[in-house]
Design a protein around this motif. Sequence first.
Motif, short mmCIF file in Angstrom:
data_model
loop_
_atom_site.label_atom_id
_atom_site.label_comp_id
_atom_site.label_asym_id
_atom_site.label_seq_id
_atom_site.Cartn_x
_atom_site.Cartn_y
_atom_site.Cartn_z
N PRO A 72 17.66 2.92 -28.14
CA PRO A 72 17.41 3.10 -29.56
C PRO A 72 16.31 4.51 -29.31
O PRO A 72 16.66 4.29 -28.07
N ILE A 73 15.93 5.32 -30.26
CA ILE A 73 15.39 6.03 -30.43
C ILE A 73 14.27 5.76 -30.84
O ILE A 73 13.91 5.74 -32.19
N ILE A 74 13.39 7.21 -30.90
CA ILE A 74 11.73 7.40 -31.60
C ILE A 74 11.99 8.74 -31.40
O ILE A 74 12.66 9.52 -30.39
N PHE A 75 11.25 9.52 -32.98
CA PHE A 75 11.45 10.99 -32.77
C PHE A 75 9.97 11.79 -34.27
O PHE A 75 9.09 10.71 -34.27
N LEU A 76 9.79 12.93 -33.95
CA LEU A 76 8.84 13.33 -34.02
C LEU A 76 8.75 13.76 -35.84
O LEU A 76 7.62 13.53 -36.51
N ASP A 77 9.68 13.77 -36.62
CA ASP A 77 10.33 14.33 -38.15
C ASP A 77 11.30 13.95 -37.54
O ASP A 77 12.65 14.02 -37.49
N VAL A 78 10.99 14.27 -39.35
CA VAL A 78 12.94 14.34 -39.75
C VAL A 78 13.19 15.41 -41.38
O VAL A 78 12.35 15.29 -41.74
N LYS A 79 13.03 15.69 -40.99
CA LYS A 79 13.48 17.14 -42.26
C LYS A 79 14.62 17.52 -43.80
O LYS A 79 15.49 17.66 -42.52
N HIS A 80 15.14 16.26 -44.40
CA HIS A 80 15.52 16.47 -44.51
C HIS A 80 16.43 17.30 -45.68
O HIS A 80 15.85 18.33 -46.04
N GLN A 81 17.58 17.42 -46.32
CA GLN A 81 18.29 18.13 -46.66
C GLN A 81 18.45 19.85 -46.67
O GLN A 81 17.79 20.56 -46.97
N GLN A 82 18.18 19.62 -44.49
CA GLN A 82 18.19 21.48 -44.17
C GLN A 82 19.20 22.59 -44.78
O GLN A 82 20.25 21.87 -44.96
N ASN A 107 -0.71 7.16 -40.74
CA ASN A 107 0.45 7.93 -39.75
C ASN A 107 1.90 7.25 -39.96
O ASN A 107 2.17 6.94 -40.99
N LYS A 108 2.53 8.22 -39.38
CA LYS A 108 3.76 8.10 -39.80
C LYS A 108 4.59 8.05 -38.40
O LYS A 108 4.24 8.48 -37.76
N ASP A 109 5.70 7.28 -38.47
CA ASP A 109 6.62 6.95 -37.66
C ASP A 109 8.04 7.17 -37.72
O ASP A 109 8.42 6.48 -38.97
N PHE A 110 9.08 7.86 -36.95
CA PHE A 110 10.18 7.89 -36.54
C PHE A 110 10.73 7.03 -35.80
O PHE A 110 10.80 7.61 -34.47
N ALA A 141 12.11 5.90 -41.18
CA ALA A 141 10.30 6.78 -41.67
C ALA A 141 9.52 5.32 -42.10
O ALA A 141 10.17 4.95 -42.87
N LYS A 142 9.17 5.09 -41.23
CA LYS A 142 8.02 4.43 -41.56
C LYS A 142 6.04 5.09 -41.89
O LYS A 142 5.81 6.17 -41.35
N GLN A 143 4.92 5.14 -42.86
CA GLN A 143 3.77 4.89 -42.95
C GLN A 143 3.33 4.29 -43.13
O GLN A 143 3.63 3.40 -43.95
N GLU A 144 1.82 3.83 -42.89
CA GLU A 144 1.18 3.00 -42.93
C GLU A 144 -0.02 3.58 -44.11
O GLU A 144 0.26 4.69 -44.52
N LYS A 145 0.14 2.16 -44.92
CA LYS A 145 -0.03 2.40 -46.33
C LYS A 145 -1.47 1.45 -46.26
O LYS A 145 -0.88 -0.27 -46.51
N ASN A 146 -2.15 1.58 -47.17
CA ASN A 146 -3.42 0.66 -47.55
C ASN A 146 -3.60 0.44 -49.27
O ASN A 146 -3.45 2.20 -49.69
N VAL A 147 -3.99 -0.51 -50.16
CA VAL A 147 -4.68 -0.12 -51.13
C VAL A 147 -6.44 -0.17 -51.02
O VAL A 147 -6.78 -0.82 -50.15
N LEU A 148 -6.71 0.99 -51.64
CA LEU A 148 -8.49 1.16 -51.71
C LEU A 148 -8.61 0.20 -52.77
O LEU A 148 -8.49 0.33 -53.91
#
Length: 139
Positions: free
Chosen positions: A129-139, A55-58, A34-41
Motif C-alpha cells: 500500500p502506498i501514499i503519494f503527494l500528487d499525480v501528474k496526468h498525461q505527461q 484537501n486532496k489525498d492520493f 485520488a480523493k478530494q474533500e467536497k461539501n455542499v455550501l
Amino acid sequence: MAGTYKSQNYSWNDISIAFGGRIVEGIEEIEYTAKQEKNVLRGRGGKGHKITRGNKDFEGKITLWQSEIEAMIADAPNQDLLALSFDIIWSFTPNDGGATVTDVLTTCEVKEYKKGMKQGDQNMLVELPIIFLDVKHQQ
C-alpha cells in the motif's frame, strides 16, 4: 457545443511502470486513487449554492515479486523500505500506434508491507500500500 475527443483503450500489455531508475519487470498489479474533500455550501433555501473543495489525498498499491522488494530494500535508507521515497512513472503505449499516455505518481512512500508464502507457491508476491503527494496526468 463541446469539442469531440477520441478515446483509447489500453491493456496490461500496453503499460510500462518505472521507478528506482528502471522499468520494473516484476510487477503484477498497480492501482491508485485520488480523493478530494467536497461539501455542499448551504445558505438561503433548500438547495446548495456551491460545492466547496478541501484537501486532496492520493493512495494506491503495487504488487511486486519478492526480488523487486529486495532490490528496493537494498536501495532504501538504512535498508528500511518504509523510509524509501520514489516516483512511479506509468506509461501506456498501445501497439496500434495510438498516443502514449504517462501518469507520474510523485513522492511515493510505502505504508506497510507483509511477506509470506505457503506450500506450493513458486513465487512470493508482496502487496505494498502506498501514499503519494500528487499525480501528474498525461505527461
